[in-house]
Scaffold this motif. Structure first.
Motif, mmCIF file in Angstrom:
data_model
loop_
_atom_site.group_PDB
_atom_site.id
_atom_site.type_symbol
_atom_site.label_atom_id
_atom_site.label_comp_id
_atom_site.label_asym_id
_atom_site.label_seq_id
_atom_site.Cartn_x
_atom_site.Cartn_y
_atom_site.Cartn_z
ATOM 1 N N ARG A 153 0.821 -1.201 0.000
ATOM 2 C CA ARG A 153 0.000 0.000 0.000
ATOM 3 C C ARG A 153 0.862 1.260 0.000
ATOM 4 N NH1 ARG A 153 -2.303 -0.923 4.323
ATOM 5 N NH2 ARG A 153 -1.152 0.511 5.678
ATOM 6 N N ASP A 154 1.930 1.229 0.836
ATOM 7 C CA ASP A 154 2.810 2.409 0.881
ATOM 8 C C ASP A 154 3.507 2.629 -0.451
ATOM 9 O OD1 ASP A 154 2.089 2.785 3.486
ATOM 10 O OD2 ASP A 154 3.869 1.799 4.328
ATOM 11 N N ILE A 155 3.999 1.532 -1.034
ATOM 12 C CA ILE A 155 4.693 1.667 -2.325
ATOM 13 C C ILE A 155 3.725 2.149 -3.395
ATOM 14 C CG2 ILE A 155 5.843 0.380 -4.155
ATOM 15 C CD1 ILE A 155 7.087 -1.377 -1.972
ATOM 16 N N SER A 156 2.508 1.555 -3.371
ATOM 17 C CA SER A 156 1.504 1.992 -4.336
ATOM 18 C C SER A 156 1.162 3.460 -4.132
ATOM 19 C CB SER A 156 0.254 1.130 -4.207
ATOM 20 O OG SER A 156 -0.756 1.565 -5.084
ATOM 21 N N LEU A 157 1.066 3.851 -2.835
ATOM 22 C CA LEU A 157 0.769 5.247 -2.535
ATOM 23 C C LEU A 157 1.902 6.157 -2.998
ATOM 24 C CD1 LEU A 157 -1.087 7.310 -1.173
ATOM 25 C CD2 LEU A 157 0.097 6.823 0.988
ATOM 26 N N LEU A 158 3.124 5.725 -2.767
ATOM 27 C CA LEU A 158 4.280 6.526 -3.220
ATOM 28 C C LEU A 158 4.310 6.642 -4.735
ATOM 29 C CD1 LEU A 158 7.108 5.206 -0.855
ATOM 30 C CD2 LEU A 158 6.051 7.465 -0.836
ATOM 31 N N GLN A 159 4.003 5.510 -5.397
ATOM 32 C CA GLN A 159 3.997 5.557 -6.869
ATOM 33 C C GLN A 159 2.904 6.486 -7.377
ATOM 34 O OE1 GLN A 159 3.578 1.431 -7.893
ATOM 35 N NE2 GLN A 159 5.794 1.022 -7.749
ATOM 36 N N ASP A 160 1.712 6.368 -6.738
ATOM 37 C CA ASP A 160 0.626 7.249 -7.158
ATOM 38 C C ASP A 160 0.979 8.711 -6.920
ATOM 39 O OD1 ASP A 160 -0.809 5.035 -7.884
ATOM 40 O OD2 ASP A 160 -2.003 4.959 -6.025
ATOM 41 N N ARG A 161 1.538 8.979 -5.722
ATOM 42 C CA ARG A 161 1.894 10.365 -5.414
ATOM 43 C C ARG A 161 3.038 10.845 -6.307
ATOM 44 N NH1 ARG A 161 1.646 10.872 1.212
ATOM 45 N NH2 ARG A 161 -0.635 10.568 1.405
ATOM 46 N N ALA A 162 3.950 9.922 -6.614
ATOM 47 C CA ALA A 162 5.055 10.317 -7.494
ATOM 48 C C ALA A 162 4.552 10.677 -8.886
ATOM 49 C CB ALA A 162 6.074 9.182 -7.575
ATOM 50 N N GLN A 163 3.585 9.859 -9.348
ATOM 51 C CA GLN A 163 3.031 10.173 -10.664
ATOM 52 C C GLN A 163 2.264 11.482 -10.645
ATOM 53 O OE1 GLN A 163 0.727 6.789 -11.826
ATOM 54 N NE2 GLN A 163 2.525 5.463 -12.139
ATOM 55 N N SER A 164 1.478 11.661 -9.536
ATOM 56 C CA SER A 164 0.673 12.882 -9.475
ATOM 57 C C SER A 164 1.517 14.120 -9.189
ATOM 58 C CB SER A 164 -0.419 12.723 -8.419
ATOM 59 O OG SER A 164 0.178 12.562 -7.136
ATOM 60 N N MET A 165 2.664 13.893 -8.569
ATOM 61 C CA MET A 165 3.493 15.037 -8.183
ATOM 62 C C MET A 165 4.769 15.123 -9.001
ATOM 63 S SD MET A 165 3.084 14.755 -4.042
ATOM 64 C CE MET A 165 3.978 16.284 -3.763
ATOM 65 N N SER A 166 4.793 14.391 -10.112
ATOM 66 C CA SER A 166 5.998 14.421 -10.939
ATOM 67 C C SER A 166 6.400 15.829 -11.337
ATOM 68 C CB SER A 166 5.800 13.563 -12.191
ATOM 69 O OG SER A 166 5.694 12.211 -11.851
ATOM 70 N N PRO A 167 5.451 16.688 -11.774
ATOM 71 C CA PRO A 167 5.878 18.062 -12.113
ATOM 72 C C PRO A 167 6.421 18.799 -10.897
ATOM 73 C CG PRO A 167 3.744 17.542 -13.075
ATOM 74 C CD PRO A 167 4.062 16.453 -12.109
ATOM 75 N N GLN A 168 5.703 18.672 -9.754
ATOM 76 C CA GLN A 168 6.172 19.352 -8.547
ATOM 77 C C GLN A 168 7.502 18.772 -8.079
ATOM 78 O OE1 GLN A 168 3.174 19.238 -5.530
ATOM 79 N NE2 GLN A 168 1.537 19.951 -6.911
ATOM 80 N N LEU A 169 7.655 17.432 -8.231
ATOM 81 C CA LEU A 169 8.895 16.796 -7.821
ATOM 82 C C LEU A 169 10.065 17.294 -8.657
ATOM 83 C CD1 LEU A 169 10.271 14.721 -6.027
ATOM 84 C CD2 LEU A 169 9.743 12.969 -7.747
ATOM 85 N N ALA A 170 9.821 17.437 -9.938
ATOM 86 C CA ALA A 170 10.891 17.966 -10.794
ATOM 87 C C ALA A 170 11.244 19.375 -10.361
ATOM 88 C CB ALA A 170 10.437 17.937 -12.254
ATOM 89 N N SER A 194 16.265 14.689 -4.135
ATOM 90 C CA SER A 194 16.197 13.535 -5.033
ATOM 91 C C SER A 194 16.098 12.250 -4.202
ATOM 92 C CB SER A 194 17.428 13.465 -5.948
ATOM 93 O OG SER A 194 18.600 13.260 -5.172
ATOM 94 N N VAL A 195 15.519 11.238 -4.815
ATOM 95 C CA VAL A 195 15.372 9.919 -4.184
ATOM 96 C C VAL A 195 15.960 8.889 -5.126
ATOM 97 C CG1 VAL A 195 13.792 8.219 -3.224
ATOM 98 C CG2 VAL A 195 13.251 10.657 -3.064
ATOM 99 N N THR A 196 16.803 8.012 -4.587
ATOM 100 C CA THR A 196 17.453 6.978 -5.398
ATOM 101 C C THR A 196 17.277 5.623 -4.716
ATOM 102 O OG1 THR A 196 19.126 8.579 -6.093
ATOM 103 C CG2 THR A 196 19.610 6.243 -6.466
ATOM 104 N N GLY A 197 16.922 4.614 -5.497
ATOM 105 C CA GLY A 197 16.827 3.257 -4.945
ATOM 106 C C GLY A 197 18.210 2.628 -4.845
ATOM 107 N N VAL A 198 18.631 2.330 -3.617
ATOM 108 C CA VAL A 198 19.936 1.686 -3.431
ATOM 109 C C VAL A 198 19.834 0.203 -3.776
ATOM 110 C CG1 VAL A 198 21.754 1.163 -1.761
ATOM 111 C CG2 VAL A 198 20.545 3.356 -1.661
ATOM 112 N N LYS A 199 18.833 -0.459 -3.216
ATOM 113 C CA LYS A 199 18.482 -1.841 -3.554
ATOM 114 C C LYS A 199 17.034 -2.047 -3.120
ATOM 115 C CE LYS A 199 20.569 -3.712 0.678
ATOM 116 N NZ LYS A 199 21.509 -4.713 1.210
ATOM 117 N N ASP A 200 16.551 -3.274 -3.203
ATOM 118 C CA ASP A 200 15.139 -3.515 -2.882
ATOM 119 C C ASP A 200 14.809 -2.991 -1.486
ATOM 120 O OD1 ASP A 200 14.849 -4.714 -5.293
ATOM 121 O OD2 ASP A 200 14.930 -6.783 -4.552
ATOM 122 N N ASP A 201 13.776 -2.139 -1.424
ATOM 123 C CA ASP A 201 13.258 -1.596 -0.164
ATOM 124 C C ASP A 201 14.259 -0.717 0.575
ATOM 125 O OD1 ASP A 201 10.841 -2.914 -0.569
ATOM 126 O OD2 ASP A 201 11.509 -4.706 0.491
#
Length: 253
Positions: free
Chosen positions: A146-163, A172-179
Motif C-alpha cells: 500500500r505504501d509503495i503503491s501510494l508513493l507511486q501514485d503520489r510520485a506520478q501525481s506530483m511528478s511536475p512538482q517533484l521535478a 532527489s530519491v534513489t533506490g539503493v536496492k530492494d526496499d
C-alpha cells in the motif's frame, strides 16, 4: 538245626515203642555212639554257625554296598541340590537386575513422555507464533504494498512538482536496492548550495528504519517514530529537511 530221628546214630538200635511198653522203660547209653552223635551235632551246629556267619557277612557286605550306593546317591542329591541353589541364586540376581533395568527403563520412558509432551506444547506454541508471524508478514507486505503503491501514485501525481523541487530544492530519491532508498537534499546552505545532506531509509520491515544520516541528525529518532505512528511519509520528508535547516541555523549561531 539238625533234627534227631529214630535212625540217628545217637539212638541207633533202639525201638522207642518197645522200650515205652516195658514195665521199667530204660535206654541204654553207650558212650561211643553218644560221642559220635554229639560230634555230628557239634559239626552240624558249627556248619550252621559258619553258614550263618557267611550269610551275615554276605548281608553285611550287601548292606555296605547299599549304604555306599545310598551315600553316593545322597552325595549326588546334595550336589544337585547345591547346584540348584546356586542356579536359584543366579536366577534371583538376574531377575533383580532385570527388575532394576525395567525400573530404569520405565523412568526413562516417563521422562521421554514428559519431554515429548513439553516438545509438543512448545511445537504448538511455535506453530501459534509462526501463524502470528505469517499474519504480521502478510500485514507488512500489504502495508508495504500500500505504501509503495501510494508513493507511486503520489510520485506520478506530483511528478511536475517533484521535478520543480529537485531543481529548486535540490531534492532527489534513489533506490539503493530492494526496499532501501537514499534521500538527498541540497540548496540548504546559502554559502555552499551544492553541499549534500542525505539519509537512507529501510522499508523492508513493518516499521521504517533510518540506517544512515549525513550529517548525523539529532532529531531523526523522533521523526522516525512519528513516521511509524502516522505513516505520513511526505510529512516525514519535510520534517527531515526542516531538521537539517534547524541544525544549520544552530551551527551558524
Amino acid at each position: 538245626m539238625t533234627a534227631v530221628t529214630a535212625t540217628h546214630p545217637a539212638v541207633a538200635g533202639f525201638n522207642l515203642s518197645i522200650i515205652l511198653a516195658s514195665p521199667q522203660p530204660s535206654i541204654p547209653l553207650h558212650p561211643k555212639p553218644l560221642l559220635h552223635s554229639l560230634a555230628a551235632f557239634q559239626a552240624a551246629v558249627d556248619a550252621y554257625v559258619h553258614k550263618g556267619k557267611q550269610e551275615i557277612g554276605r548281608r553285611k557286605e550287601a548292606q555296605g554296598l547299599r549304604l555306599n550306593e545310598d551315600a553316593d546317591r545322597k552325595r549326588e542329591m546334595e550336589e544337585a541340590i547345591e547346584r540348584e541353589k546356586r542356579r536359584e541364586i543366579e536366577l534371583i540376581e538376574v531377575l533383580e537386575k532385570e527388575r532394576l533395568e525395567a525400573k530404569e527403563m520405565e523412568s526413562s520412558l516417563q521422562l521421554l513422555k514428559k519431554q515429548l509432551a513439553s516438545l509438543t506444547e512448545q511445537a504448538s506454541a511455535l506453530d501459534g507464533e509462526a501463524n502470528d508471524l505469517r499474519m504480521r508478514i502478510n500485514r507488512l507486505r500489504k502495508d508495504k504494498s500500500r505504501d509503495i503503491s501510494l508513493l507511486q501514485d503520489r510520485a506520478q501525481s506530483m511528478s511536475p512538482q517533484l521535478a520543480l523541487y529537485e531543481g529548486a530544492l535540490g531534492f532527489s530519491v534513489t533506490g539503493v536496492k530492494d526496499d532501501i532508498l537514499l534521500f538527498k537534499f541540497m540548496h540548504l546552505e546559502e554559502s555552499a548550495p551544492t553541499r549534500l545532506f542525505s539519509f537512507v531509509l529501510d522499508l523492508s520491515q513493518q516499521d521504517y528504519i533510518v540506517t544512515m544520516s549525513e550529517p548525523p541528525l539529532g532529531a531523526m529518532p523522533r521523526l522516525v517514530d512519528e513516521l511509524n505512528n502516522t505513516r505520513q511519509f511526505w510529512t516525514f520528508i519535510k520534517g527531515v529537511r526542516a531538521a537539517f535547516l534547524t541544525e544549520l541555523e544552530e551551527t551558524w549561531i
